[in-house]
Design a protein around this motif. Structure first.
Motif, mmCIF file in Angstrom:
data_model
loop_
_atom_site.group_PDB
_atom_site.id
_atom_site.type_symbol
_atom_site.label_atom_id
_atom_site.label_comp_id
_atom_site.label_asym_id
_atom_site.label_seq_id
_atom_site.Cartn_x
_atom_site.Cartn_y
_atom_site.Cartn_z
ATOM 1 N N ALA A 230 5.246 -13.840 -17.863
ATOM 2 C CA ALA A 230 6.283 -13.793 -17.812
ATOM 3 C C ALA A 230 6.664 -12.246 -17.155
ATOM 4 O O ALA A 230 6.256 -11.736 -16.593
ATOM 5 C CB ALA A 230 6.464 -13.449 -19.688
ATOM 6 N N GLY A 231 7.882 -12.964 -16.568
ATOM 7 C CA GLY A 231 9.154 -12.057 -15.961
ATOM 8 C C GLY A 231 10.066 -11.381 -16.525
ATOM 9 O O GLY A 231 10.512 -11.712 -17.278
ATOM 10 N N THR A 232 10.344 -10.142 -16.733
ATOM 11 C CA THR A 232 11.196 -9.326 -17.342
ATOM 12 C C THR A 232 12.954 -9.664 -16.676
ATOM 13 O O THR A 232 13.297 -9.733 -17.514
ATOM 14 C CB THR A 232 11.510 -7.602 -16.873
ATOM 15 O OG1 THR A 232 11.129 -7.951 -15.311
ATOM 16 C CG2 THR A 232 10.113 -6.744 -17.706
ATOM 17 N N SER A 233 12.756 -10.417 -15.667
ATOM 18 C CA SER A 233 13.755 -11.338 -15.114
ATOM 19 C C SER A 233 14.833 -12.190 -16.754
ATOM 20 O O SER A 233 15.322 -12.841 -15.803
ATOM 21 C CB SER A 233 14.108 -11.923 -13.962
ATOM 22 O OG SER A 233 12.948 -13.031 -14.052
ATOM 23 N N GLY A 234 13.982 -12.508 -17.439
ATOM 24 C CA GLY A 234 14.031 -13.353 -18.346
ATOM 25 C C GLY A 234 14.674 -12.878 -19.871
ATOM 26 O O GLY A 234 14.472 -13.401 -20.619
ATOM 27 N N PHE A 235 14.308 -11.118 -19.621
ATOM 28 C CA PHE A 235 15.179 -10.118 -20.714
ATOM 29 C C PHE A 235 15.634 -9.526 -20.558
ATOM 30 O O PHE A 235 15.579 -8.510 -20.675
ATOM 31 C CB PHE A 235 13.461 -10.229 -21.234
ATOM 32 C CG PHE A 235 12.273 -10.791 -21.773
ATOM 33 C CD1 PHE A 235 12.498 -10.831 -22.968
ATOM 34 C CD2 PHE A 235 11.688 -11.539 -21.508
ATOM 35 C CE1 PHE A 235 11.511 -12.170 -23.630
ATOM 36 C CE2 PHE A 235 10.589 -12.131 -21.670
ATOM 37 C CZ PHE A 235 10.771 -12.468 -23.121
ATOM 38 N N LEU A 236 17.175 -10.458 -19.815
ATOM 39 C CA LEU A 236 18.130 -9.221 -18.456
ATOM 40 C C LEU A 236 19.091 -9.289 -20.347
ATOM 41 O O LEU A 236 18.588 -10.308 -21.128
ATOM 42 C CB LEU A 236 18.393 -9.745 -18.355
ATOM 43 C CG LEU A 236 17.942 -10.105 -16.118
ATOM 44 C CD1 LEU A 236 19.015 -10.502 -15.403
ATOM 45 C CD2 LEU A 236 18.087 -8.404 -16.625
#
Length: 212
Positions: A64-70
């Motif tokens: 998972a990437g933090t870019s999916g939790f903006l």
């Protein structure tokens, strides 16, 4: 810190071997690995490589990437589209990461992790289904500023770029973010906080300080 040359392939194998031998510090049946670094360091590439090495060893893995939790654009751009302080402390929804990613992987948790939450292109919720990691599964979370939030990583990797390399490898339109990484260095000291530090100034010739 003394660094020695290493290939990405050897690094991947070393990290996978460490993960196979590691146990969660809180007694959780799941392992949580963080790959920290600026977007220019391509943390997602290393995370995917380690994930594949772990799958070949029989582990279930979620990347998972933090870019999916903006956070929504109205919050990210509250002080303008190029505010480095907001980028540092207000772009990523750390509360959602705790709730949807780390909470389910605590000891006694369900193992049902949300792989992403927000689509920055549509500025709407992704509505992705939860992914259930079986006991023994591994989470690989990658992105910037991971080491300043007390996330319960059992193994953390920091891909380090010198200020000159960070500027050189960051697209011109994104260089307004650079002060945020300077603040991260000053306030968190990721090279001291991480279990593994990899110098990635030249992506063809990484170097590392070994496993702590």
């Amino acid at each position: 810190m003394r660094l020695e040359a290493i290939t990405w392939e050897r690094l991947t194998e070393a990290l996978a071997d460490r993960a196979m031998a590691a146990k969660a510090e809180d007694g959780s049946p799941w392992l949580r690995i963080g790959v920290d670094g600026a977007p220019a360091a391509r943390t997602g590439e290393l995370a995917e490589q380690v994930a594949e090495a772990l799958r070949l060893r029989g582990r279930s893995v979620l990347v998972a990437g933090t870019s999916g939790f903006l956070r929504p654009a109205s919050l990210r751009y509250e002080y303008g589209r190029e505010d480095p302080d907001t980028y540092y402390s207000g772009w990523f929804d750390t509360g959602a990461l705790w709730r949807e990613v780390f909470g389910p992987l605590e000891a006694g948790g369900s193992g049902r992790v949300l792989p992403d939450l927000w689509d920055p292109v549509t500025d709407r919720a992704t509505r992705s289904p939860h992914v259930e990691l079986p006991p023994g599964g591994v989470l690989l979370l990658h992105g910037p500023f991971l080491l300043g939030h007390w996330f319960p990583f059992d193994l953390s990797v920091h891909l380090r770029l010198s200020p000159a390399a960070l500027r050189r490898r960051t697209p011109e339109g994104e260089r307004w973010t650079l002060p945020a990484f300077g603040r991260y260095e000053d306030e968190v000291g990721p090279a001291e906080a991480a279990d593994v530090v990899v110098r990635a100034d030249d992506p063809r010739h990484p170097a590392w300080g070994g496993l702590r």
